[in-house]
Design a protein around this motif. Structure first.
Motif, mmCIF file in Angstrom:
data_model
loop_
_atom_site.group_PDB
_atom_site.id
_atom_site.type_symbol
_atom_site.label_atom_id
_atom_site.label_comp_id
_atom_site.label_asym_id
_atom_site.label_seq_id
_atom_site.Cartn_x
_atom_site.Cartn_y
_atom_site.Cartn_z
ATOM 1 N N GLY A 1 -8.969 -4.353 -5.061
ATOM 2 C CA GLY A 1 -9.854 -3.931 -6.158
ATOM 3 C C GLY A 1 -11.067 -4.829 -6.166
ATOM 4 N N ASP B 1 -11.344 -1.547 -2.209
ATOM 5 C CA ASP B 1 -11.660 -0.765 -3.396
ATOM 6 C C ASP B 1 -11.031 0.611 -3.206
ATOM 7 N N ALA C 1 -6.680 -3.980 -9.340
ATOM 8 C CA ALA C 1 -7.129 -2.584 -9.473
ATOM 9 C C ALA C 1 -6.318 -1.885 -10.563
#
Ligand code: NAD
Length: 453
Positions: free
Chosen positions: A233, A257, A309
């Motif tokens: 993340g 990501d 994340a």
């Protein structure tokens, strides 16, 4: 991958609220004198609001959105918790996140209860103007259920200081003539935000990790200098964690990501990766890196793994492959109970979300205090006060774990005496220790206040 697909994919119950309740049930077994009715009260959210509202989008369409705000517990102070914008938001995810906020505030001894909100939407497919309209309609629908002394939102996934400015403005329009700054935290610094708030979640995660290493949580790894780190993340929590850990001499070997992960075992420059993400929309294709999948990032050999994340990324089906020496949970709910069991058996400590990412809510509390006093503290003061709280809380969680693990027989005997179930208690991890500490604190205040009326 939606939460429903994940649930079917590996056989584990990945409903975040079921997980939060399992964690609570497990920890409450180690508090034998907790009254049964109190257990039920502390476990259940106090209030859940669902709203539906339309906006007119940039293309001139009218679209309806669903939003939630859950207040889990207000015993120790006003509800506190972020607002998330994501297509996978569900009522139970919001309930779970709200309950984690109650325990987090109690672990840090911040005088707030737990709350959380979310709107089901995909910010990547909406314009800024659409997001502003969604925010204003959502906040106006919530009306007086939020407020500086009742329930105070903050940023979470896909919301930021700008979103918080819209929230403040909407609430202020509805309550003119008062100091309403304390209705929301994580605001831009120019309009009542606190210096250090943007970095606080990650900085708190750094302080917690450093302290746990100093306390000997990971044999052979006493400090971050030279340690290898993988970060899942690359938003507020992840990108800033990468920068701050690198500043302390750690080598960031992989980041990811939603579009994928990149690795370079010689180390990445987190600032340059962030620039690349700003330009291209993703960390992927950063020069001199190899692209890997998000699942591969999680199982890379490294010293510190930072999930930053979403929930349920370390599960029963991949926990045996985790190759990190310690996991620092910058995200909320990244590790499932099945994974916790495996990691405990394997001797991999997990610095749990309700401790490791609590720097954010701690500085949110400082922002709220500054707003109430119409003051602005220096950034060093903010960081220093937050560091002191993170260290004290990390110490308290580590010593609670030791205390419980040293007294399992006594606790077993106390359970038997009260006629509670006979399955013997076993050694606990840091998450359970943090829960025990938090549940005890909220239960104590509940009883000190007395059950109303
Ligand atoms: P953010 O929106 O700024 O960033 C989220 C990042 O996760 C983005 O880079 C996104 O691309 C990435 N991502 C999404 N799905 C992914 C996937 N499947 N694999 C890998 N990466 C993926 O959000 P944030 O504020 O950084 O929040 C991240 C986590 O930290 C959440 O669990 C949140 O609840 C938690 N948290 C945030 C704060 C805060 O102050 N922002 C405080 C405490 C905890």
């Amino acid at each position: 991958m939606s939460k429903e697909t994940q649930r079917q994919g590996n056989g584990e119950d990945l409903n975040p609220f079921h997980i939060a309740q399992q964690q609570f049930d497990h920890a409450s077994r180690y508090i034998p004198d907790l009254k049964a009715g109190l257990v039920d009260f502390l476990k259940a959210p106090n209030r859940m609001i669902t709203v539906e509202f339309p906006i007119e989008t940039a293309e001139g369409e009218v679209r309806n959105f669903v939003g939630y705000r859950c207040l889990h517990n207000q015993v120790r102070g006003p509800g506190k918790g972020g607002i998330r914008y994501h297509p996978d938001v569900t009522a139970d995810e919001v309930r779970a996140l709200a309950s984690w906020m109650s325990w987090k505030c109690a672990v840090l001894d911040v005088p707030f209860g737990g709350a959380k909100g979310g709107v089901i939407c995909n910010p990547k497919k909406l314009t800024k103007d659409d997001l502003r309209k969604i925010t204003r309609r959502f906040i106006s629908e919530l009306g007086d259920s939020i407020g500086p002394y009742t329930d105070i939102p903050a940023p979470d996934v896909n919301t930021n200081a700008e979103t918080m400015a819209w929230i403040y403005d909407t609430y202020d329009m509805m309550h003119k003539g008062k100091n309403n700054l304390g209705v929301v935290t994580g605001k831009p610094v120019d309009m009542g935000g606190s210096l250090g708030r943007n970095e606080a979640t990650s900085r708190g995660c750094l302080f917690c990790t450093q302290r746990a290493l100093e306390l000997g949580a990971v044999p052979g790894l006493e400090r971050l200098k030279g340690a290898t780190v993988a970060v899942q993340g690359y938003g507020n929590a992840g990108a800033i964690a990468a920068q701050l850990f690198a500043e302390k001499g750690a080598k960031i070997i992989a980041v990811s990501d939603s579009r994928g992960a990149i690795v370079n075992r010689d180390g990445l420059d987190p600032d340059a990766v962030l620039e690349h993400k700003k330009k291209t929309g993703s960390v992927v294709d950063f020069p001199d890196t190899k692209k890997i999948s998000n699942d591969e990032l999680l199982t890379l050999e490294c010293d510190v793994l930072i999930p930053a994340a979403l929930e349920n990324v370390i599960r029963g089906d991949n926990a045996a492959e985790i190759n990190a020496k310690v996991i620092a949970e910058a995200a909320n709910g990244p590790t499932t109970p099945a994974a916790d069991t495996i990691l405990l058996e394997r001797g991999i400590p997990v610095l749990p979300d309700i401790l490791a990412n609590a720097g954010g809510v701690t500085v949110s509390y400082f922002e709220w205090v500054q707003n109430n006093e119409n003051e602005q503290w220096e950034e060093d003061e903010v960081n220093g006060k937050m560091r002191a709280k993170m260290i004290k809380s990390t110490d308290a969680v580590v010593s609670t774990q030791k205390q419980i693990n040293d007294s399992l027989e006594v606790l077993d005997a106390a359970r038997k005496k009260r006629g509670l179930d006979g399955a013997p208690l076993t050694r606990i991890d840091l998450r359970t220790a943090a829960y025990v500490l938090a549940i005890g604190r909220v239960a104590d205040v509940t009883l000190q206040r007395g059950i109303w009326p």
